[in-house]
Design an enzyme around this catalytic site. Sequence first.
Site, mmCIF file in Angstrom:
data_model
loop_
_atom_site.group_PDB
_atom_site.id
_atom_site.type_symbol
_atom_site.label_atom_id
_atom_site.label_comp_id
_atom_site.label_asym_id
_atom_site.label_seq_id
_atom_site.Cartn_x
_atom_site.Cartn_y
_atom_site.Cartn_z
ATOM 1 N N VAL A 27 0.834 -1.210 0.000
ATOM 2 C CA VAL A 27 0.000 0.000 0.000
ATOM 3 C C VAL A 27 0.870 1.263 0.000
ATOM 4 O O VAL A 27 0.622 2.201 -0.770
ATOM 5 C CB VAL A 27 -0.974 0.005 1.205
ATOM 6 C CG1 VAL A 27 -1.885 1.227 1.135
ATOM 7 C CG2 VAL A 27 -1.813 -1.271 1.234
ATOM 8 N N ALA A 56 9.406 4.944 6.511
ATOM 9 C CA ALA A 56 10.064 4.010 7.435
ATOM 10 C C ALA A 56 9.722 2.579 7.032
ATOM 11 O O ALA A 56 8.572 2.282 6.691
ATOM 12 C CB ALA A 56 9.592 4.263 8.867
ATOM 13 N N ARG A 58 11.089 -1.867 7.620
ATOM 14 C CA ARG A 58 11.802 -2.754 8.532
ATOM 15 C C ARG A 58 13.195 -3.074 7.990
ATOM 16 O O ARG A 58 14.170 -3.046 8.711
ATOM 17 C CB ARG A 58 10.991 -4.042 8.699
ATOM 18 C CG ARG A 58 11.159 -4.706 10.025
ATOM 19 C CD ARG A 58 10.157 -5.783 10.276
ATOM 20 N NE ARG A 58 9.354 -6.094 9.107
ATOM 21 C CZ ARG A 58 8.144 -6.617 9.150
ATOM 22 N NH1 ARG A 58 7.589 -6.854 10.323
ATOM 23 N NH2 ARG A 58 7.475 -6.898 8.057
ATOM 24 N N GLU A 142 -10.207 5.840 5.687
ATOM 25 C CA GLU A 142 -11.077 5.355 4.596
ATOM 26 C C GLU A 142 -10.628 3.999 4.052
ATOM 27 O O GLU A 142 -11.462 3.155 3.691
ATOM 28 C CB GLU A 142 -11.091 6.392 3.456
ATOM 29 C CG GLU A 142 -11.988 6.029 2.297
ATOM 30 C CD GLU A 142 -13.460 5.895 2.684
ATOM 31 O OE1 GLU A 142 -14.065 6.901 3.074
ATOM 32 O OE2 GLU A 142 -14.007 4.775 2.605
ATOM 33 N N VAL A 145 -11.635 -0.151 5.486
ATOM 34 C CA VAL A 145 -12.761 -1.049 5.202
ATOM 35 C C VAL A 145 -13.057 -1.047 3.700
ATOM 36 O O VAL A 145 -13.253 0.017 3.102
ATOM 37 C CB VAL A 145 -14.035 -0.616 5.968
ATOM 38 C CG1 VAL A 145 -15.189 -1.582 5.684
ATOM 39 C CG2 VAL A 145 -13.782 -0.515 7.464
ATOM 40 N N GLY A 200 -0.729 -9.259 -3.499
ATOM 41 C CA GLY A 200 -0.723 -8.185 -2.497
ATOM 42 C C GLY A 200 -2.023 -8.054 -1.725
ATOM 43 O O GLY A 200 -2.266 -7.038 -1.076
ATOM 44 N N GLU A 203 -3.018 -10.418 4.325
ATOM 45 C CA GLU A 203 -2.370 -9.800 5.489
ATOM 46 C C GLU A 203 -1.064 -10.523 5.806
ATOM 47 O O GLU A 203 -0.909 -11.715 5.468
ATOM 48 C CB GLU A 203 -3.287 -9.900 6.715
ATOM 49 C CG GLU A 203 -4.603 -9.169 6.575
ATOM 50 C CD GLU A 203 -4.434 -7.675 6.360
ATOM 51 O OE1 GLU A 203 -3.685 -7.043 7.115
ATOM 52 O OE2 GLU A 203 -5.050 -7.142 5.430
ATOM 53 N N LYS A 218 -13.239 -5.084 10.245
ATOM 54 C CA LYS A 218 -13.960 -4.125 9.388
ATOM 55 C C LYS A 218 -15.419 -3.998 9.824
ATOM 56 O O LYS A 218 -15.992 -2.900 9.810
ATOM 57 C CB LYS A 218 -13.849 -4.578 7.930
ATOM 58 C CG LYS A 218 -12.415 -4.517 7.403
ATOM 59 C CD LYS A 218 -12.257 -5.323 6.127
ATOM 60 C CE LYS A 218 -10.846 -5.188 5.548
ATOM 61 N NZ LYS A 218 -10.568 -6.140 4.475
ATOM 62 N N GLY A 317 -5.639 -4.899 -2.627
ATOM 63 C CA GLY A 317 -4.676 -4.679 -3.711
ATOM 64 C C GLY A 317 -4.166 -3.250 -3.688
ATOM 65 O O GLY A 317 -4.771 -2.345 -3.118
HETATM 66 P P1 NDP Z 1 3.108 -4.952 3.540
HETATM 67 O O1 NDP Z 1 3.526 -6.113 4.366
HETATM 68 O O2 NDP Z 1 3.215 -5.055 2.073
HETATM 69 O O3 NDP Z 1 3.935 -3.661 3.993
HETATM 70 C C1 NDP Z 1 4.186 -3.368 5.328
HETATM 71 C C2 NDP Z 1 5.290 -2.332 5.364
HETATM 72 O O4 NDP Z 1 5.521 -1.926 6.712
HETATM 73 C C3 NDP Z 1 6.632 -2.834 4.829
HETATM 74 O O5 NDP Z 1 7.255 -1.823 4.089
HETATM 75 C C4 NDP Z 1 7.435 -3.135 6.087
HETATM 76 O O6 NDP Z 1 8.831 -2.987 5.914
HETATM 77 C C5 NDP Z 1 6.908 -2.050 6.995
HETATM 78 N N1 NDP Z 1 7.029 -2.366 8.422
HETATM 79 C C6 NDP Z 1 6.485 -3.405 9.090
HETATM 80 N N2 NDP Z 1 6.808 -3.338 10.375
HETATM 81 C C7 NDP Z 1 7.582 -2.238 10.524
HETATM 82 C C8 NDP Z 1 8.228 -1.634 11.628
HETATM 83 N N3 NDP Z 1 8.154 -2.169 12.830
HETATM 84 N N4 NDP Z 1 8.935 -0.489 11.416
HETATM 85 C C9 NDP Z 1 9.003 0.059 10.176
HETATM 86 N N5 NDP Z 1 8.396 -0.466 9.103
HETATM 87 C C10 NDP Z 1 7.696 -1.604 9.277
HETATM 88 O O7 NDP Z 1 1.624 -4.603 3.987
HETATM 89 P P2 NDP Z 1 0.487 -3.874 3.132
HETATM 90 O O8 NDP Z 1 1.038 -2.715 2.440
HETATM 91 O O9 NDP Z 1 -0.268 -4.901 2.361
HETATM 92 O O10 NDP Z 1 -0.515 -3.420 4.313
HETATM 93 C C11 NDP Z 1 -0.247 -2.292 5.098
HETATM 94 C C12 NDP Z 1 -1.490 -1.960 5.913
HETATM 95 O O11 NDP Z 1 -2.582 -1.715 5.018
HETATM 96 C C13 NDP Z 1 -1.962 -3.076 6.837
HETATM 97 O O12 NDP Z 1 -2.526 -2.509 7.992
HETATM 98 C C14 NDP Z 1 -3.058 -3.769 6.013
HETATM 99 O O13 NDP Z 1 -4.019 -4.410 6.814
HETATM 100 C C15 NDP Z 1 -3.674 -2.566 5.329
HETATM 101 N N6 NDP Z 1 -4.390 -2.841 4.107
HETATM 102 C C16 NDP Z 1 -3.814 -3.574 3.108
HETATM 103 C C17 NDP Z 1 -4.484 -3.778 1.928
HETATM 104 C C18 NDP Z 1 -3.898 -4.580 0.827
HETATM 105 O O14 NDP Z 1 -4.638 -4.869 -0.135
HETATM 106 N N7 NDP Z 1 -2.638 -4.966 0.883
HETATM 107 C C19 NDP Z 1 -5.824 -3.233 1.715
HETATM 108 C C20 NDP Z 1 -6.345 -2.442 2.815
HETATM 109 C C21 NDP Z 1 -5.636 -2.279 3.957
HETATM 110 P P3 NDP Z 1 9.652 -3.904 4.895
HETATM 111 O O15 NDP Z 1 9.156 -3.511 3.516
HETATM 112 O O16 NDP Z 1 11.058 -3.562 5.097
HETATM 113 O O17 NDP Z 1 9.292 -5.317 5.240
HETATM 114 N N1 HSE Z 2 -6.235 -8.645 3.451
HETATM 115 C C1 HSE Z 2 -7.289 -7.738 3.170
HETATM 116 C C2 HSE Z 2 -8.262 -8.356 2.215
HETATM 117 C C3 HSE Z 2 -6.745 -6.457 2.601
HETATM 118 O O1 HSE Z 2 -7.922 -9.374 1.616
HETATM 119 O O2 HSE Z 2 -9.371 -7.858 2.091
HETATM 120 C C4 HSE Z 2 -7.790 -5.398 2.434
HETATM 121 O O3 HSE Z 2 -8.240 -4.938 3.676
#
Ligand code: NDP
Ligand code: HSE
Length: 452
Positions: A27, A56, A58, A142, A145, A200, A203, A218, A317
Amino acid sequence: MAPVLSRSETAGSRRTVRIGFLGFGTVGQGVWKHVRENRRRLEARLGARLELARAAVRQAGKKRGVALDAGQLTTNGREIVEDDSIDIVCELMGGTGEARELTLEALRRGKVVISANKALLCEHGEELFATARKHGGQYFFEASVAGGIPIIKALREGLVANRFPLIYGILNGTCNYLLTRMEREGLAFEPLLEEARALGFVEADESLDVDGWDTAHKAVVLAWLAHGKWVRYDEMVVEGIRKVTQDDIAHARSLGYAIKLLAVVKRDFASNRLFVSVHPALVSRRNVLANLDGPYNGVSVTGDIVGTTCYIGRGAGQDATSSAVISDIADAVLWLQRCEPRRDEPSASPGVGREPACGILPLENVESSFYLRLMVKDAAGVLAEVASVMGRHLVSIATVLQKTAATPGRACLILTTHVTNERAMKNTVEELAGLESLLEPPFLLRVAAFEE
Ligand code: NDP
Ligand code: HSE
């Protein structure tokens, strides 16, 4: 309290709003990419300059689709939240530990925090909003959910005149992707989960998706927005899709249904009780939600004034979620510039709006019909025994189908019931599970009564 705009720099007559990221994964990178690509258009509409500041992560050395300069990445999230030049923090890292601490610190510093983190909102929403209120910041969510569907704005703005007896829908893209591909192509669960991960959708902890908890988070957020109540996990029914088999999908199809993971938020205004449940359900093919494919989500919202409205779009996604996050960035920029009214309290909150606090509907008042799969000994009297247990709990059988199982001496019974209540069905299943003729634990699905 003065809005955060006092910290923003000016460039000509326009403000510069600086945006920092906690998390730069699926995201985070999507938001960065789409803001960068659409910056001029967004800036023209918002009347401010947008500056993507830092992110930021990891692991700084990880290969990413969106490359940043070395100076723009940090492994210390505090550098983002403690940076006084950053106005908006996008929390896109997930989890409820460090994400909570960093979000609270950003809010204590009066920043606007934008989040897609439904788990954090569900478990710590009250604390987050109280902190934002206390320090003059904002918390926008936004994307938390239904991905790209602007359901938060629909409930909070477009439907503000309404009370909501029923909200239900498909809120998890991963589960919808798995169920539709299992149905259409007969594919197995595990390889499909890997595909969904590569796309993507999934979770970091996949059990949040497949065991129903992501949908539960949600549903809690929707229930809070619509009814001003934070529902606890122990007040809900939460079941996932792991036990749904190809045979269940085929039986459901032969009965005119698709199996979908549904969230249901139901309010009985007469008794002022609310019930939130998440479970796989048989959804009639006549219902538009039964026909949603892949990562699509759909939400049906019934308002007492508007009637039933339905929202469909990609629920997971990179692109769909980025669209929702960027809509919050736009709101945040407007808020920073004009200090528009706060939007964190749902209109139905006790003490804020019209409704007295609502309670939780007891299980005996939650009704539906059910689908029951039983693996039994293929012997005389077994069907009668099952029917007698159901009869004792006043559960009336609507249809019965017996299929000979691959293993000799076993038979699979598929029963559907007439409308009964959750308590009666729970007691029935508990008693059936204890029968000597039952060879596997009973498997239960609800039949959704919704046709639109
Ligand atoms: P990802 O696992 O792809 O990305 C997570 C990011 O956070 C990575 O860049 C990771 O670093 C970084 N990270 C994790 N822990 C730490 C930490 N302790 N300090 C610094 N950076 C950290 O997750 P998503 O992008 O898929 O999801 C992000 C959020 O969005 C979540 O809350 C998810 O539930 C929500 N979400 C996701 C959707 C989706 O379709 N993917 C849809 C709607 C909501 P690194 O890259 O180095 O591992
Ligand atoms: N893992 C979640 C899903 C991401 O599949 O709906 C969107 O919130």
